[in-house]
Write an enzyme that holds these catalytic residues in place. Structure first.
Site, PDB file in Angstrom:
ATOM      1  N   LYS A 281     -10.940 -32.160   6.729  1.00  0.00           N
ATOM      2  CA  LYS A 281     -11.622 -31.355   7.748  1.00  0.00           C
ATOM      3  C   LYS A 281     -13.055 -31.818   8.017  1.00  0.00           C
ATOM      4  O   LYS A 281     -13.542 -31.725   9.130  1.00  0.00           O
ATOM      5  CB  LYS A 281     -11.608 -29.881   7.344  1.00  0.00           C
ATOM      6  CG  LYS A 281     -10.223 -29.272   7.481  1.00  0.00           C
ATOM      7  CD  LYS A 281     -10.257 -27.754   7.381  1.00  0.00           C
ATOM      8  CE  LYS A 281      -8.976 -27.144   7.905  1.00  0.00           C
ATOM      9  NZ  LYS A 281      -7.788 -27.470   7.084  1.00  0.00           N
TER      10      LYS A 281
ATOM     11  N   GLU B 196     -14.048 -20.568  14.243  1.00  0.00           N
ATOM     12  CA  GLU B 196     -13.089 -19.584  13.745  1.00  0.00           C
ATOM     13  C   GLU B 196     -12.538 -20.135  12.447  1.00  0.00           C
ATOM     14  O   GLU B 196     -12.519 -21.345  12.236  1.00  0.00           O
ATOM     15  CB  GLU B 196     -11.955 -19.408  14.760  1.00  0.00           C
ATOM     16  CG  GLU B 196     -10.823 -20.437  14.663  1.00  0.00           C
ATOM     17  CD  GLU B 196     -11.224 -21.868  15.008  1.00  0.00           C
ATOM     18  OE1 GLU B 196     -12.290 -22.057  15.641  1.00  0.00           O
ATOM     19  OE2 GLU B 196     -10.482 -22.787  14.634  1.00  0.00           O
TER      20      GLU B 196
ATOM     21  N   SER C 192      -3.857 -34.809   2.428  1.00  0.00           N
ATOM     22  CA  SER C 192      -4.906 -34.297   3.321  1.00  0.00           C
ATOM     23  C   SER C 192      -5.977 -33.493   2.593  1.00  0.00           C
ATOM     24  O   SER C 192      -7.112 -33.421   3.045  1.00  0.00           O
ATOM     25  CB  SER C 192      -4.276 -33.442   4.422  1.00  0.00           C
ATOM     26  OG  SER C 192      -3.459 -32.420   3.866  1.00  0.00           O
TER      27      SER C 192
HETATM   28  C1  LIG Z   1      -6.362 -27.402   7.445  1.00  0.00           C
HETATM   29  C2  LIG Z   1      -5.518 -28.276   6.625  1.00  0.00           C
HETATM   30  C3  LIG Z   1      -4.336 -28.870   7.138  1.00  0.00           C
HETATM   31  C4  LIG Z   1      -3.776 -28.583   8.519  1.00  0.00           C
HETATM   32  O1  LIG Z   1      -4.540 -29.055   9.565  1.00  0.00           O
HETATM   33  P1  LIG Z   1      -4.140 -30.307  10.479  1.00  0.00           P
HETATM   34  O2  LIG Z   1      -5.028 -30.146  11.660  1.00  0.00           O
HETATM   35  O3  LIG Z   1      -2.698 -30.204  10.824  1.00  0.00           O
HETATM   36  O4  LIG Z   1      -4.444 -31.530   9.706  1.00  0.00           O
HETATM   37  C5  LIG Z   1      -3.632 -29.739   6.322  1.00  0.00           C
HETATM   38  N1  LIG Z   1      -4.027 -30.012   5.068  1.00  0.00           N
HETATM   39  C6  LIG Z   1      -5.148 -29.452   4.529  1.00  0.00           C
HETATM   40  C7  LIG Z   1      -5.516 -29.788   3.127  1.00  0.00           C
HETATM   41  C8  LIG Z   1      -5.924 -28.580   5.282  1.00  0.00           C
HETATM   42  O5  LIG Z   1      -7.016 -28.026   4.745  1.00  0.00           O
END
Ligand SMILES: *Cc1c(COP(=O)(O)O)cnc(C)c1O
Length: 408
Positions: free
Chosen positions: A86, A108, A376
């Site tokens: 993020k 948000e 992610s």
């Molecule tokens: C917020 C989040 C996501 C989902 O968001 P995308 O916009 O689809 O990438 C995925 N993995 C993690 C660890 C997150 O914090």
């Protein structure tokens, strides 16, 4: 403006007229920044000194052995400051806010991760910051609210509607309309009106740029498949962008929740339950009923629990460039447990969706093939959800049927 920002039939900017000028200002600032050769350099520089970039690629040696030899690599977005991809988006938008000469940001947040990232960016750049959060989420996410406030943000609990994410989005939009002159709305994923999908995926493309170079340097060839989880779609677009022009299969994994057949999921592209509509400023596949009322979604991972999906991904699905699958909550917990035990890595529940699907398909590939999974984010935040899930009789039954223990 009306005809810009389309990906096939998806995207666009369905916004109230009062927002036209501020969106136009953003479109211009973004174009200008993109054409300025120093901008990406400044961006990469702040990401390397503030957020650990380039993030490494980890060879998952034990998982590779476990699944019959297909070489499994993991892109470590969990090592970013604040624990996920993020920050890539939020810091990029922060640099744009500076260029536009604005002094305040709003956002948000649902689970609170995007709120913490935005408050972190605001502290670093010296912006005033207001975060809108449904009252229900404020109660559920005390630690994140605590940190946002310590970082100097004002957290406003939204008491309208069902008091969750979508109500917070409406309230943030109202604020933006009132305070456009000095305020920028930091959208958290590759959704919403143009130019947000394009802009957010541009900043997240740093993941794919690095990953392509890194895998080539390590292995001298590209992966056969790349896996990423899909909430709004930003981390998936980020890593996929590095391989779109290559003969690499791209697999986006959505939240299958309790199973697609139960209707309790958040799978807009992999299930037949999604339909094309316009909401929250853009056109895409939504989980909605016949009257266009948004349905309730379900996932063990808060970050994937969303009714819409990036219009850019919707268009890639339509053209067959990206394949979409769903992983159920049980499969995700299973994949997460295995990854923790075998590799000493703790993926976020969101990321574990990508792992779950990759593990399911790994035995189909050969020992010469490479699989790349985007981690992610990190799973520390999920401690209570996971503890509860493991105590659940449904989960214990699932594991009993599979007939194995992770320690074995
Ligand atoms: C917020 C989040 C996501 C989902 O968001 P995308 O916009 O689809 O990438 C995925 N993995 C993690 C660890 C997150 O914090």
């Amino acid at each position: 403006m009306i005809n810009r920002g389309y990906y096939g039939e998806f995207g666009g900017a369905f916004i109230p007229e009062v927002l036209f000028s501020t969106i136009e200002e953003l479109v211009e600032a973004f174009q200008d920044a993109r054409n300025d050769p120093t901008f990406w350099k400044d961006y990469a520089d702040i990401m390397s000194t503030f957020s650990c970039r380039p993030t490494p690629l980890t060879f998952a040696e034990n998982l590779t052995r476990n699944f019959g030899g297909t070489r499994i690599y993991i892109k470590r977005e969990d090592l970013n400051h604040t624990g996920a991809h993020k920050l890539n988006n939020v810091m990029g938008q922060g640099l744009l806010v500076k260029r536009m000469g604005k002094s305040r940001v709003i956002a948000e947040t649902g689970a609170g991760q995007h709120g913490v990232a935005t408050a972190t960016m605001a502290a670093r750049f010296g912006f005033r910051c207001t975060i809108y959060m449904g009252e229900v989420d404020v109660a559920r996410q005390r630690p994140n609210v605590f940190w946002m406030e310590r970082l100097g943000a004002e957290v406003i609990p939204v008491k309208d509607g069902t008091r969750i994410l979508k109500d917070a989005i409406n309230e943030a939009l109202r604020d933006w309309i009132t305070n456009m002159d000095d305020t920028h709305y930091v959208l958290g994923t590759a959704c919403g009106p143009h130019p947000f999908p394009e802009m957010v995926s541009y900043f997240q493309s740093i993941i794919g740029k690095e990953a392509r170079e890194q895998i080539f340097e390590r292995e001298g060839k590209l992966p056969a498949r790349v896996y990423a989880c899909v909430g709004g779609g930003s981390n998936a677009l980020g890593i996929f962008s590095g391989f779109l022009d290559d003969p690499v299969e791209l697999v986006g994994v959505e939240a299958g929740g309790e199973g697609l057949e139960t209707g309790r999921h958040a799978s807009r592209l992999a299930s037949d339950d999604g339909s094309v509509g316009v909401a929250q400023g853009y056109k895409t596949y939504f989980l909605q009923d016949r009257d266009g009322q948004m349905k309730e979604t379900h996932s063990v991972a808060a970050g994937l629990d969303y009714v819409g999906v990036s219009p850019i991904l919707a268009s890639h699905r339509e053209r067959g460039r990206i394949r979409f699958e769903a992983a159920t909550d049980s499969e995700v917990l299973d994949a997460m447990s295995l990854t923790i035990r075998k590799e000493g890595l703790i993926p976020a529940l969101e990321s574990a969706h990508a792992f779950a699907r990759a593990f399911k398909e790994a035995p189909d590939l050969s020992g010469d093939d490479i699989i790349l999974i985007n981690q992610s984010g990190r799973g520390d935040k999920d401690i209570f959800t996971i503890a509860d899930a493991f105590a659940d009789p449904g989960w214990q039954e699932f594991i009993r049927k599979k007939g194995y223990e992770y320690g074995a």
